[in-house]
Design an enzyme around this catalytic site. Sequence first.
Site, PDB file in Angstrom:
ATOM      1  N   ARG A 131       0.807  -1.235   0.000  1.00 61.74           N
ATOM      2  CA  ARG A 131       0.000   0.000   0.000  1.00 61.74           C
ATOM      3  C   ARG A 131       0.830   1.271   0.000  1.00 61.74           C
ATOM      4  O   ARG A 131       0.403   2.319   0.451  1.00 61.74           O
ATOM      5  CB  ARG A 131      -0.976   0.027   1.176  1.00 61.74           C
ATOM      6  N   LYS A 153       2.219  11.688 -10.764  1.00 62.31           N
ATOM      7  CA  LYS A 153       1.425  10.709 -11.523  1.00 62.31           C
ATOM      8  C   LYS A 153       2.287   9.503 -11.872  1.00 62.31           C
ATOM      9  O   LYS A 153       3.392   9.650 -12.395  1.00 62.31           O
ATOM     10  CB  LYS A 153       0.904  11.335 -12.826  1.00 62.31           C
ATOM     11  N   GLU A 195       9.277  19.760 -24.963  1.00 61.06           N
ATOM     12  CA  GLU A 195       8.484  20.015 -23.744  1.00 61.06           C
ATOM     13  C   GLU A 195       9.068  21.205 -22.964  1.00 61.06           C
ATOM     14  O   GLU A 195       8.330  21.954 -22.330  1.00 61.06           O
ATOM     15  CB  GLU A 195       8.423  18.763 -22.854  1.00 61.06           C
ATOM     16  N   LYS A 237       6.411  23.396 -14.455  1.00 60.98           N
ATOM     17  CA  LYS A 237       5.534  22.251 -14.172  1.00 60.98           C
ATOM     18  C   LYS A 237       5.087  22.279 -12.708  1.00 60.98           C
ATOM     19  O   LYS A 237       3.924  22.037 -12.392  1.00 60.98           O
ATOM     20  CB  LYS A 237       6.249  20.931 -14.497  1.00 60.98           C
ATOM     21  N   GLU A 247      -7.816  22.321  -7.900  1.00 59.28           N
ATOM     22  CA  GLU A 247      -8.833  22.000  -8.907  1.00 59.28           C
ATOM     23  C   GLU A 247      -9.173  23.188  -9.792  1.00 59.28           C
ATOM     24  O   GLU A 247     -10.324  23.417 -10.131  1.00 59.28           O
ATOM     25  CB  GLU A 247     -10.123  21.506  -8.225  1.00 59.28           C
ATOM     26  N   HIS A 258      -0.605  19.768 -27.724  1.00 60.09           N
ATOM     27  CA  HIS A 258      -0.906  18.344 -27.580  1.00 60.09           C
ATOM     28  C   HIS A 258      -2.193  17.910 -28.265  1.00 60.09           C
ATOM     29  O   HIS A 258      -2.350  16.727 -28.570  1.00 60.09           O
ATOM     30  CB  HIS A 258      -0.933  17.947 -26.101  1.00 60.09           C
ATOM     31  N   HIS A 262      -1.289  14.895 -30.351  1.00 63.84           N
ATOM     32  CA  HIS A 262      -1.849  13.545 -30.165  1.00 63.84           C
ATOM     33  C   HIS A 262      -2.466  13.036 -31.470  1.00 63.84           C
ATOM     34  O   HIS A 262      -2.339  11.852 -31.808  1.00 63.84           O
ATOM     35  CB  HIS A 262      -2.911  13.552 -29.056  1.00 63.84           C
ATOM     36  N   HIS A 275       6.650  11.178 -29.172  1.00 60.13           N
ATOM     37  CA  HIS A 275       5.653  12.089 -28.605  1.00 60.13           C
ATOM     38  C   HIS A 275       6.131  13.545 -28.714  1.00 60.13           C
ATOM     39  O   HIS A 275       5.399  14.423 -29.172  1.00 60.13           O
ATOM     40  CB  HIS A 275       5.395  11.706 -27.145  1.00 60.13           C
TER      41      HIS A 275
END
Length: 371
Positions: A131, A153, A195, A237, A247, A258, A262, A275
Amino acid sequence: MRSPSRESPPPPALINVPHHRGRYPVVFAPLDRLPAEMSDAGLKSGKCIVVTDENVAPVYLKSLTEPLEAAGWTTMPIVLPAGEETKSLSHLGTLYDHILPLEIDRRTPVIALGGGVTGDLAGFAAATLLRGLPLVQVPTTLIAQVDSAVGGKTGINHPAGKNLIGAFHPPHLVLTDAGTLATLPEREWVSGLAEVVKHALISEGELAGLLLDHWEAIMSREQATLARILPPAVQVKVDVVVEDEHETGRRAILNFGHTFGHAIERLSGYGTYTHGEAVAVGMRCALDLSKRVNPGADLAVATDLLQRLPIPPRRNTITAEALVAAMGVDKKRDAAGPRFVLLKRTGVAHLASADESLIRESWNTIQSEWM
Ligand SMILES: NC(=O)c1ccc[n+]([C@@H]2O[C@H](COP(=O)([O-])OP(=O)(O)OC[C@H]3O[C@@H](n4cnc5c(N)ncnc54)[C@H](O)[C@@H]3O)[C@@H](O)[C@H]2O)c1
Ligand SMILES: [Zn+2]
């Protein structure tokens, strides 16, 4: 070429990244500083797992494990195949199979030494084993240093799509050694630079000016100059992800270039362009579209930077119709059509929909210039 040290204050050696459960440092230092930084981050020596790939291991694994062993750590290296296919359920299983018999406990750190693939996969293993094990990111590609190692992430791909299985698992520590960029293959290097340029175009700080002033030194990967541009590139970043913890949806501006990128990746067949290469072309499209949507906007600096960024040789015959259709199914679309990150001026990005006719014109313009 002006010397970076004479014209501006030295870059910070450390950036602190706050998140909802605490904070972690991004330290800019050589690999052999890792034991001291881990100790400062509260990690007590014992066993540690080092996950890396077969390209990175021969060049950097010893430089990482020897100082750790000398500082009292017992290192358990795991070397995986290189490439995006490794970010899979089966390689995650391989990691679990290697790590679980090692009698780890919840203080055993997982060190991810490599690019974004290693960081995402090892990070997800760390997030899920017992965990949650402490994660240390040691990014060795430019993409990983300015993007994937920061933000928390982690995850893997699934045949149904990229990054569909994952977790938010902030690292304890990120150690970024600009010296590792010397061995990056040219395409990986330029992909990462795309990037970095993106970060310069969506932020109002010093980054765009630094890139323009030191472009040649950057392209020849001069160490002192890389050490000067990495902290402000990472800071962009960090600022965006920290703001997005509330949020605000601000993280979306990281997608500049992108929506086009993409679609270009998908329509040309994954693997035709990296990418970052697709994003480099996508940013040219997004800049052209910005000029059409925001006539009169001052985009001179953005235009200059994007013209310097190399784009790959053209290997596609994508029509405007196909591109618009592909972007219609982009996951970032809204009811009014595909949403784009556009520039009001260099450094000021906003989210907007655009008329299909303008999107077609932008694509046709960029394609006709793309030799
Ligand atoms: N988690 C996030 O927020 C986030 C953000 C952006 C990208 N990503 C993910 O990152 C991945 C792309 O990252 P990447 O471009 O670093 O890919 P990668 O890890 O595949 O690295 C690219 C290649 O460079 C090699 N390499 C790495 N470091 C090297 C070095 N110093 N010298 C020589 N070769 C080296 C690797 O072995 C690999 O072949 C994607 O899977 C993407 O989804 C994640
Ligand atoms: Zn990207």
